[in-house]
Enzyme design. Structure first.
Site, PDB file in Angstrom:
ATOM      1  N   SER A  21       0.811  -1.219   0.000  1.00  0.00           N
ATOM      2  CA  SER A  21       0.000   0.000   0.000  1.00  0.00           C
ATOM      3  C   SER A  21       0.847   1.272   0.000  1.00  0.00           C
ATOM      4  CB  SER A  21      -0.932   0.016   1.221  1.00  0.00           C
ATOM      5  OG  SER A  21      -1.649   1.232   1.274  1.00  0.00           O
ATOM      6  N   SER A  23      -0.642   4.144   0.685  1.00  0.00           N
ATOM      7  CA  SER A  23      -1.377   5.085   1.536  1.00  0.00           C
ATOM      8  C   SER A  23      -0.508   5.729   2.616  1.00  0.00           C
ATOM      9  CB  SER A  23      -2.585   4.399   2.175  1.00  0.00           C
ATOM     10  OG  SER A  23      -3.562   4.108   1.191  1.00  0.00           O
ATOM     11  N   LYS A  72     -13.809  -3.539   2.712  1.00  0.00           N
ATOM     12  CA  LYS A  72     -14.684  -2.415   2.377  1.00  0.00           C
ATOM     13  C   LYS A  72     -16.154  -2.680   2.670  1.00  0.00           C
ATOM     14  CE  LYS A  72     -11.627  -0.368  -1.081  1.00  0.00           C
ATOM     15  NZ  LYS A  72     -11.495   0.160  -2.462  1.00  0.00           N
ATOM     16  N   ASN A  93     -14.355   2.870   2.212  1.00  0.00           N
ATOM     17  CA  ASN A  93     -12.885   2.849   2.206  1.00  0.00           C
ATOM     18  C   ASN A  93     -12.307   3.863   3.187  1.00  0.00           C
ATOM     19  OD1 ASN A  93     -13.295   5.307   0.815  1.00  0.00           O
ATOM     20  ND2 ASN A  93     -11.442   5.010  -0.405  1.00  0.00           N
ATOM     21  N   ASP A 109     -13.376   6.680  -3.074  1.00  0.00           N
ATOM     22  CA  ASP A 109     -12.971   6.172  -4.386  1.00  0.00           C
ATOM     23  C   ASP A 109     -13.812   6.796  -5.502  1.00  0.00           C
ATOM     24  OD1 ASP A 109     -10.928   4.448  -3.558  1.00  0.00           O
ATOM     25  OD2 ASP A 109     -12.313   2.791  -3.217  1.00  0.00           O
ATOM     26  N   GLY A 132     -14.036  -5.302 -16.903  1.00  0.00           N
ATOM     27  CA  GLY A 132     -14.071  -5.951 -15.601  1.00  0.00           C
ATOM     28  C   GLY A 132     -15.395  -5.750 -14.894  1.00  0.00           C
ATOM     29  N   ALA A 133     -15.585  -6.518 -13.806  1.00  0.00           N
ATOM     30  CA  ALA A 133     -16.869  -6.459 -13.106  1.00  0.00           C
ATOM     31  C   ALA A 133     -16.717  -6.695 -11.611  1.00  0.00           C
ATOM     32  CB  ALA A 133     -17.833  -7.490 -13.695  1.00  0.00           C
ATOM     33  N   GLY A 134     -15.553  -6.376 -11.048  1.00  0.00           N
ATOM     34  CA  GLY A 134     -15.348  -6.561  -9.611  1.00  0.00           C
ATOM     35  C   GLY A 134     -15.803  -5.358  -8.807  1.00  0.00           C
TER      36      GLY A 134
END
Length: 279
Positions: A21, A23, A72, A93, A109, A132-134
């Site tokens: 990460s 972050s 999340k 998040n 996000d 994509g589809a997540g």
């Protein structure tokens, strides 16, 4: 009431895996630029099973948390309140702890995606494609609900995923059509393409980039550039990167956790670029 700059405060990012990460780099750069010398930001390897105990043990010095996968959705039952934005995709998040001990969840996000696109001059599009589809794809749909006036085509690998994307479209009031991943090359003709797939997934599409591509938003940042993003840039198309998204969503987190606005976007971006270059 915003936290006082003189208070020693803590924040951190949680997830599993978490070692990669960026972050901590972004948030610490913000604290330094804002003069919040008593603030610290860490990272913790936490999964769904260990999350409740971790949160219950946090003391009053904690200002907030950043959450990545797989937390999340797992965090939502542990919160006192979540924002409309977070509720729209069932994903949090960002958690901010108030002075009276309440836990407030948000999703940065989605507005982070919108801000990253706006920074590249994309205020509105008449259609878009999602690869994509997540979980990230649902956030992309929520962002497109704010800027896309027409159809969104989602390219997916299974009918189950296709059904999920159509359900998200109905929930978010976005006109969603699904198509098979085998036809994903067609997506590259859209005025805005958002790639939400894991590293390597879109490499095979690089050879199909049209001669005059429009805008690609690839949510990956490491490794960067992806084959698709590199080819897209070579053909003169605009590219928005995962680092753009990461920085813009982190800016919103810093502002919520510290009560300081605006957060130092450029200092955070520079720190992220430097950290990625070091890798």
């Amino acid at each position: 009431m915003p936290p006082r700059a003189t208070d020693a405060r803590r924040a951190a990012v949680l997830g599993s895996p978490i070692a990669h990460s960026l972050s901590p780099v972004l948030h610490r750069a913000a604290y330094e630029a804002l003069g919040l010398t008593d603030w610290s930001y860490g990272r913790f390897e936490i999964d769904e099973a260990t999350l409740p105990d971790f949160i219950e043990k946090l003391g009053p010095e904690w200002a907030g948390l950043s959450l990545t996968m797989p937390l999340k959705r797992a965090v939502i039952p542990l919160l006192d309140e979540i924002s409309e934005t977070a509720a729209s995709v069932d994903a949090v998040n960002t958690v901010v702890f108030t002075e009276d001990g309440r836990r407030i969840g948000d999703n940065t996000d989605i507005p982070g995606m919108v801000a990253a696109l706006r920074e590249h001059g994309i205020e509105e599009v008449d259609s878009a494609a999602i690869l994509g589809a997540g979980a990230t794809a649902s956030s992309a749909l929520a962002a497109l609900a704010r800027i896309c006036t027409g159809e969104v085509v989602a390219y997916v690998r299974s009918e189950a995923r296709a059904a999920e994307m159509r359900q998200w479209g109905e929930r978010l009031d976005v006109d969603v059509r699904t198509a098979d991943w085998a036809d994903a090359r067609e997506a590259l003709k859209a005025p805005l393409v958002i790639a939400t797939t894991p590293a390597g997934t879109t490499d095979a599409l690089a050879s199909a980039v049209p001669e005059r591509p429009a805008t690609l938003f690839d949510v990956l940042y490491d490794p960067w550039p992806t084959d698709l993003a590199a080819r897209w840039s070579m053909f003169g198309g605009a590219v928005v990167s995962g680092l753009d998204l990461l920085v813009h969503q982190a800016v919103l987190q810093v502002e919520q956790m510290t009560g300081r606005s605006p957060a130092p976007l450029e200092a955070m971006r520079h720190a992220g670029e430097k950290a990625l270059a070091a890798r």
